[in-house]
Motif scaffolding. Structure first.
Motif, PDB file in Angstrom:
ATOM      1  N   SER A  31      10.465 -10.031 -10.886  1.00 28.47           N
ATOM      2  CA  SER A  31      11.325 -11.218 -10.947  1.00 28.47           C
ATOM      3  C   SER A  31      11.056 -12.080  -9.726  1.00 28.47           C
ATOM      4  O   SER A  31      11.847 -12.112  -8.790  1.00 28.47           O
ATOM      5  N   HIS A  32       9.933 -12.745  -9.757  1.00 30.00           N
ATOM      6  CA  HIS A  32       9.514 -13.549  -8.617  1.00 30.00           C
ATOM      7  C   HIS A  32       9.595 -15.025  -8.929  1.00 30.00           C
ATOM      8  O   HIS A  32       9.395 -15.439 -10.065  1.00 30.00           O
ATOM      9  N   ARG A  33       9.841 -15.762  -7.907  1.00 35.13           N
ATOM     10  CA  ARG A  33       9.745 -17.220  -7.973  1.00 35.13           C
ATOM     11  C   ARG A  33       8.439 -17.571  -7.280  1.00 35.13           C
ATOM     12  O   ARG A  33       8.188 -17.137  -6.156  1.00 35.13           O
ATOM     13  N   VAL A  34       7.584 -18.344  -7.953  1.00 35.44           N
ATOM     14  CA  VAL A  34       6.270 -18.681  -7.414  1.00 35.44           C
ATOM     15  C   VAL A  34       6.165 -20.194  -7.290  1.00 35.44           C
ATOM     16  O   VAL A  34       6.353 -20.917  -8.264  1.00 35.44           O
ATOM     17  N   LYS A  35       5.864 -20.644  -6.093  1.00 36.67           N
ATOM     18  CA  LYS A  35       5.606 -22.067  -5.840  1.00 36.67           C
ATOM     19  C   LYS A  35       4.141 -22.173  -5.437  1.00 36.67           C
ATOM     20  O   LYS A  35       3.687 -21.475  -4.533  1.00 36.67           O
ATOM     21  N   THR A  36       3.398 -23.038  -6.140  1.00 35.84           N
ATOM     22  CA  THR A  36       1.966 -23.170  -5.893  1.00 35.84           C
ATOM     23  C   THR A  36       1.641 -24.603  -5.508  1.00 35.84           C
ATOM     24  O   THR A  36       2.043 -25.533  -6.186  1.00 35.84           O
ATOM     25  N   CYS A  37       0.914 -24.738  -4.415  1.00 37.30           N
ATOM     26  CA  CYS A  37       0.490 -26.053  -3.949  1.00 37.30           C
ATOM     27  C   CYS A  37      -1.033 -26.041  -3.812  1.00 37.30           C
ATOM     28  O   CYS A  37      -1.593 -25.156  -3.150  1.00 37.30           O
ATOM     29  N   VAL A  38      -1.699 -26.998  -4.463  1.00 39.98           N
ATOM     30  CA  VAL A  38      -3.147 -27.124  -4.322  1.00 39.98           C
ATOM     31  C   VAL A  38      -3.408 -27.844  -3.004  1.00 39.98           C
ATOM     32  O   VAL A  38      -3.015 -28.995  -2.820  1.00 39.98           O
ATOM     33  N   VAL A  39      -4.066 -27.156  -2.081  1.00 40.88           N
ATOM     34  CA  VAL A  39      -4.327 -27.692  -0.754  1.00 40.88           C
ATOM     35  C   VAL A  39      -5.655 -28.432  -0.718  1.00 40.88           C
ATOM     36  O   VAL A  39      -5.785 -29.473  -0.068  1.00 40.88           O
ATOM     37  N   GLU A  40      -6.633 -27.879  -1.436  1.00 43.40           N
ATOM     38  CA  GLU A  40      -7.976 -28.466  -1.440  1.00 43.40           C
ATOM     39  C   GLU A  40      -8.655 -28.119  -2.757  1.00 43.40           C
ATOM     40  O   GLU A  40      -8.404 -27.068  -3.334  1.00 43.40           O
ATOM     41  N   MET A  41      -9.530 -29.012  -3.211  1.00 46.99           N
ATOM     42  CA  MET A  41     -10.252 -28.785  -4.456  1.00 46.99           C
ATOM     43  C   MET A  41     -11.700 -29.231  -4.251  1.00 46.99           C
ATOM     44  O   MET A  41     -11.951 -30.281  -3.663  1.00 46.99           O
ATOM     45  N   ASP A  42     -12.628 -28.410  -4.745  1.00 44.98           N
ATOM     46  CA  ASP A  42     -14.024 -28.841  -4.757  1.00 44.98           C
ATOM     47  C   ASP A  42     -14.573 -28.677  -6.163  1.00 44.98           C
ATOM     48  O   ASP A  42     -13.812 -28.504  -7.105  1.00 44.98           O
ATOM     49  N   ASP A  43     -15.884 -28.706  -6.314  1.00 49.37           N
ATOM     50  CA  ASP A  43     -16.490 -28.657  -7.650  1.00 49.37           C
ATOM     51  C   ASP A  43     -16.158 -27.388  -8.431  1.00 49.37           C
ATOM     52  O   ASP A  43     -16.011 -27.427  -9.648  1.00 49.37           O
ATOM     53  N   LYS A  44     -16.050 -26.249  -7.736  1.00 45.51           N
ATOM     54  CA  LYS A  44     -15.885 -24.981  -8.433  1.00 45.51           C
ATOM     55  C   LYS A  44     -14.599 -24.243  -8.127  1.00 45.51           C
ATOM     56  O   LYS A  44     -14.219 -23.342  -8.876  1.00 45.51           O
ATOM     57  N   THR A  45     -13.935 -24.572  -7.034  1.00 42.27           N
ATOM     58  CA  THR A  45     -12.768 -23.788  -6.620  1.00 42.27           C
ATOM     59  C   THR A  45     -11.599 -24.663  -6.179  1.00 42.27           C
ATOM     60  O   THR A  45     -11.753 -25.857  -5.935  1.00 42.27           O
ATOM     61  N   GLU A  46     -10.451 -24.014  -6.077  1.00 43.81           N
ATOM     62  CA  GLU A  46      -9.234 -24.626  -5.558  1.00 43.81           C
ATOM     63  C   GLU A  46      -8.670 -23.717  -4.478  1.00 43.81           C
ATOM     64  O   GLU A  46      -8.619 -22.497  -4.646  1.00 43.81           O
ATOM     65  N   THR A  47      -8.260 -24.300  -3.373  1.00 44.01           N
ATOM     66  CA  THR A  47      -7.551 -23.560  -2.340  1.00 44.01           C
ATOM     67  C   THR A  47      -6.069 -23.793  -2.568  1.00 44.01           C
ATOM     68  O   THR A  47      -5.616 -24.933  -2.663  1.00 44.01           O
ATOM     69  N   LEU A  48      -5.319 -22.693  -2.667  1.00 42.39           N
ATOM     70  CA  LEU A  48      -3.894 -22.764  -2.969  1.00 42.39           C
ATOM     71  C   LEU A  48      -3.060 -22.176  -1.848  1.00 42.39           C
ATOM     72  O   LEU A  48      -3.476 -21.219  -1.187  1.00 42.39           O
ATOM     73  N   GLN A  49      -1.865 -22.738  -1.684  1.00 43.89           N
ATOM     74  CA  GLN A  49      -0.851 -22.092  -0.869  1.00 43.89           C
ATOM     75  C   GLN A  49       0.205 -21.594  -1.849  1.00 43.89           C
ATOM     76  O   GLN A  49       0.778 -22.378  -2.611  1.00 43.89           O
ATOM     77  N   LEU A  50       0.421 -20.296  -1.867  1.00 44.10           N
ATOM     78  CA  LEU A  50       1.412 -19.686  -2.752  1.00 44.10           C
ATOM     79  C   LEU A  50       2.622 -19.260  -1.939  1.00 44.10           C
ATOM     80  O   LEU A  50       2.475 -18.592  -0.909  1.00 44.10           O
ATOM     81  N   VAL A  51       3.793 -19.628  -2.402  1.00 41.42           N
ATOM     82  CA  VAL A  51       5.039 -19.152  -1.814  1.00 41.42           C
ATOM     83  C   VAL A  51       5.703 -18.309  -2.902  1.00 41.42           C
ATOM     84  O   VAL A  51       6.044 -18.819  -3.968  1.00 41.42           O
ATOM     85  N   ILE A  52       5.844 -17.027  -2.626  1.00 39.58           N
ATOM     86  CA  ILE A  52       6.410 -16.090  -3.591  1.00 39.58           C
ATOM     87  C   ILE A  52       7.702 -15.549  -3.008  1.00 39.58           C
ATOM     88  O   ILE A  52       7.713 -15.028  -1.891  1.00 39.58           O
ATOM     89  N   GLU A  53       8.789 -15.681  -3.777  1.00 42.25           N
ATOM     90  CA  GLU A  53      10.092 -15.220  -3.319  1.00 42.25           C
ATOM     91  C   GLU A  53      10.704 -14.313  -4.376  1.00 42.25           C
ATOM     92  O   GLU A  53      10.551 -14.553  -5.577  1.00 42.25           O
ATOM     93  N   GLY A  54      11.389 -13.277  -3.919  1.00 45.51           N
ATOM     94  CA  GLY A  54      12.044 -12.355  -4.832  1.00 45.51           C
ATOM     95  C   GLY A  54      12.833 -11.322  -4.062  1.00 45.51           C
ATOM     96  O   GLY A  54      12.843 -11.318  -2.829  1.00 45.51           O
ATOM     97  N   GLU A  55      13.491 -10.436  -4.778  1.00 42.90           N
ATOM     98  CA  GLU A  55      14.319  -9.415  -4.147  1.00 42.90           C
ATOM     99  C   GLU A  55      13.492  -8.275  -3.552  1.00 42.90           C
ATOM    100  O   GLU A  55      13.855  -7.707  -2.539  1.00 42.90           O
ATOM    101  N   ASP A  56      12.392  -7.932  -4.204  1.00 39.61           N
ATOM    102  CA  ASP A  56      11.543  -6.833  -3.730  1.00 39.61           C
ATOM    103  C   ASP A  56      10.141  -7.063  -4.294  1.00 39.61           C
ATOM    104  O   ASP A  56       9.789  -6.542  -5.344  1.00 39.61           O
ATOM    105  N   ILE A  57       9.351  -7.856  -3.611  1.00 39.24           N
ATOM    106  CA  ILE A  57       8.045  -8.278  -4.098  1.00 39.24           C
ATOM    107  C   ILE A  57       7.055  -7.116  -4.014  1.00 39.24           C
ATOM    108  O   ILE A  57       6.929  -6.470  -2.973  1.00 39.24           O
TER     109      ILE A  57
END
Length: 93
Positions: A31-57
């Motif tokens: 039961s997680h809450r996931v927030k995803t932010c694309v920080v950078e993108m190139d031709d083949k990949t994406e760099t993401l910042q993930l914020v994951i919140e929950g009671e016991d991840i």
């Protein structure tokens, strides 16, 4: 017992799956809450910042889901852990 309540992760992933599907798959590992932010993108990949919140991840489960989607965990940038008294600690008070 210690419970992981919040993680901020730096992840590199291919364009497929898209960010929405990738985030949904991570949220399915509990039961997680996931927030995803694309920080950078190139031709083949994406760099993401993930914020994951929950009671016991389940960090191992999150790591596995990241890998199963062809992504890699670059760093753990922030951690929030909540401790609780054990019965032995409570009895000694």
């Amino acid at each position: 017992m210690h419970r992981v309540k919040r993680l901020v992760l730096d992840v590199l992933k291919p364009h497929t799956p898209n960010v929405l599907d990738f985030s949904r798959q991570l949220a399915e590992h509990g039961s997680h809450r996931v927030k995803t932010c694309v920080v950078e993108m190139d031709d083949k990949t994406e760099t993401l910042q993930l914020v994951i919140e929950g009671e016991d991840i389940d960090f191992e489960g999150i790591q596995q889901a990241i890998s199963e989607n062809g992504a890699s965990l670059h760093s753990i940038d922030e951690v929030e852990i909540e401790g609780s008294e054990t019965e032995a600690d409570a009895d000694s008070d």
